[in-house]
Write an enzyme that holds these catalytic residues in place. Structure first.
Site, PDB file in Angstrom:
ATOM      1  N   ARG A 290      35.364  41.688  44.397  1.00 32.91           N
ATOM      2  CA  ARG A 290      35.629  42.463  43.181  1.00 32.91           C
ATOM      3  C   ARG A 290      35.502  41.574  41.949  1.00 32.91           C
ATOM      4  NH1 ARG A 290      40.364  43.665  39.984  1.00 32.91           N
ATOM      5  NH2 ARG A 290      40.489  45.849  39.281  1.00 32.91           N
TER       6      ARG A 290
ATOM      7  N   GLN B 235      39.284  52.975  39.814  1.00 38.47           N
ATOM      8  CA  GLN B 235      40.052  52.105  38.921  1.00 38.47           C
ATOM      9  C   GLN B 235      39.156  51.204  38.081  1.00 38.47           C
ATOM     10  OE1 GLN B 235      41.433  48.200  39.369  1.00 38.47           O
ATOM     11  NE2 GLN B 235      43.317  48.932  40.323  1.00 38.47           N
TER      12      GLN B 235
ATOM     13  N   SER C 265      46.213  46.622  37.849  1.00 38.21           N
ATOM     14  CA  SER C 265      44.785  46.349  37.998  1.00 38.21           C
ATOM     15  C   SER C 265      44.537  45.562  39.287  1.00 38.21           C
ATOM     16  CB  SER C 265      44.262  45.609  36.762  1.00 38.21           C
ATOM     17  OG  SER C 265      42.861  45.503  36.800  1.00 38.21           O
ATOM     18  N   LEU C 266      44.111  44.292  39.185  1.00 41.33           N
ATOM     19  CA  LEU C 266      43.948  43.449  40.367  1.00 41.33           C
ATOM     20  C   LEU C 266      45.191  43.474  41.250  1.00 41.33           C
ATOM     21  CD1 LEU C 266      45.026  40.251  41.068  1.00 41.33           C
ATOM     22  CD2 LEU C 266      42.972  41.145  42.159  1.00 41.33           C
TER      23      LEU C 266
ATOM     24  N   HIS D  39      37.868  48.251  33.114  1.00 40.69           N
ATOM     25  CA  HIS D  39      38.409  49.617  33.098  1.00 40.69           C
ATOM     26  C   HIS D  39      37.703  50.485  32.049  1.00 40.69           C
ATOM     27  CE1 HIS D  39      41.399  48.287  35.910  1.00 40.69           C
ATOM     28  NE2 HIS D  39      41.739  47.309  35.096  1.00 40.69           N
TER      29      HIS D  39
ATOM     30  N   GLN E 175      45.216  40.231  36.037  1.00 39.86           N
ATOM     31  CA  GLN E 175      44.551  39.194  35.266  1.00 39.86           C
ATOM     32  C   GLN E 175      45.251  38.992  33.921  1.00 39.86           C
ATOM     33  OE1 GLN E 175      40.480  39.684  36.124  1.00 39.86           O
ATOM     34  NE2 GLN E 175      39.760  38.138  34.704  1.00 39.86           N
TER      35      GLN E 175
END
Length: 314
Positions: free
Chosen positions: A121, A252, A96-97, A203, A10
């Site tokens: 998600r 995560q 991340s993503l 996070h 992102q």
């Protein structure tokens, strides 16, 4: 020469992303069209900025529940071109993503399952942000240990939560948590601070609401042994174990992305060429800041970039 494929998260989105791939590469177009059929939203219209009735296409694309599948689909469309040309990674990682894109690229997730998980998600993380609003800020020019120490002190001295969310590169950390705690922490840090326009404290423990829902959707999909090592955000270590992958994807949500450590681990394992597969050039910059300019970096998200890579591999 070992090649690492990196997949953006992102923040790398931009209106128009992937439209040139859709127009010029049939393998990519097939992926884009398959995504639109699977989702209950016209993702391509939002990605390509085709709806003139939307006042701010940029803001629409920034919505977490839209951003995450959009970035995933763009990366997977680029991977479809690379797969067709026989260009494959020796190791993968995603920010991340992007970790979901990395897993799909390595065959641990099917394209369809990855898309379903990523969409859910994004929805869960957006809901978590509404239920417990938070903040994130980038900290530039401060050692990791100093930022961690400030976050720990603020969390212990106040009712708020703040912790490192992304160890992106040396001297570049993102912190995340309750808005008051983030403000207090940044006030104590002697460095450049950039507040980030996000919908939640990613996070960090403020994402706890999303944990059970993500665990449920991950339990319903098949995670296979990947075709190459996958470096995980939570541990910064390589694995091919499906059970560990599943658990670390859940972890995560609340844990820091150890990106700089991941890049160093990949380099230590022999990677001297890093390809950013998908939107933007953020990860290429982080590679150079972390590993120096002796390693090779390249993009793999536009037809021109992909043509150059295919030519190099020929």
């Amino acid at each position: 020469m070992a090649t690492a494929f990196l997949f953006p998260g992102q923040g790398s989105q931009a209106v128009g992303m992937g439209s040139d791939l859709f127009d010029r590469r049939p393998e990519a177009r097939e992926r884009f069209e398959a995504a639109n059929e699977l989702l209950d939203v016209d993702l391509l219209t939002l990605m390509f900025g085709l709806d003139t009735s939307i006042a701010s296409p940029e803001d629409e694309l920034k919505r977490t529940e839209i951003t995450q599948p959009a970035l995933y689909v763009h990366s997977m469309a680029a991977m479809a071109v690379l797969d067709a040309e026989g260009v494959s990674p020796d190791m993968v990682a995603g920010h991340s993503l992007g970790e979901y894109s990395a897993l799909a690229a390595a065959g641990a997730l099917s394209f369809e399952d990855g898309l379903r998980v990523v969409r859910r998600r994004g929805e869960l993380m957006a809901e978590a942000g509404h239920k417990r609003p938070g903040a994130m800020a980038a900290v530039i020019g401060v050692d990791d240990e100093d930022v961690e120490a400030v976050c720990t002190a603020v969390s212990e001295e106040t009712d708020g939560v703040v912790q490192p969310a992304n160890f992106n590169a040396p001297g570049q950390i993102v912190i995340s948590g309750d808005e008051g705690a983030v403000t207090e922490a940044t006030g104590r840090i002697d460095g450049r601070v950039i507040p980030l326009p996000v919908s939640g404290a990613f996070h960090s423990p403020l994402m706890d609401y999303a944990r059970d829902g993500l665990a449920e959707v991950l339990e319903a999909v098949d995670i296979r042994e990947p075709s190459c090592p996958v470096y995980l955000n939570v541990t910064a270590k390589a694995t091919t174990d499906p059970d560990e992958i599943r658990q670390r994807l859940i972890d995560q949500l609340l844990s820091p992305v150890r990106w700089a450590q991941t890049l160093r681990g990949m380099h230590d394992a022999g990677a001297d060429r890093f390809l950013e597969v998908g939107a933007g050039r953020v990860l290429q910059g982080l590679v150079r800041r972390t590993l120096g300019r002796d390693v090779e970096t390249a993009g793999a998200g536009t037809p021109e970039e992909l043509d150059a890579l295919v030519g190099d591999a020929a």
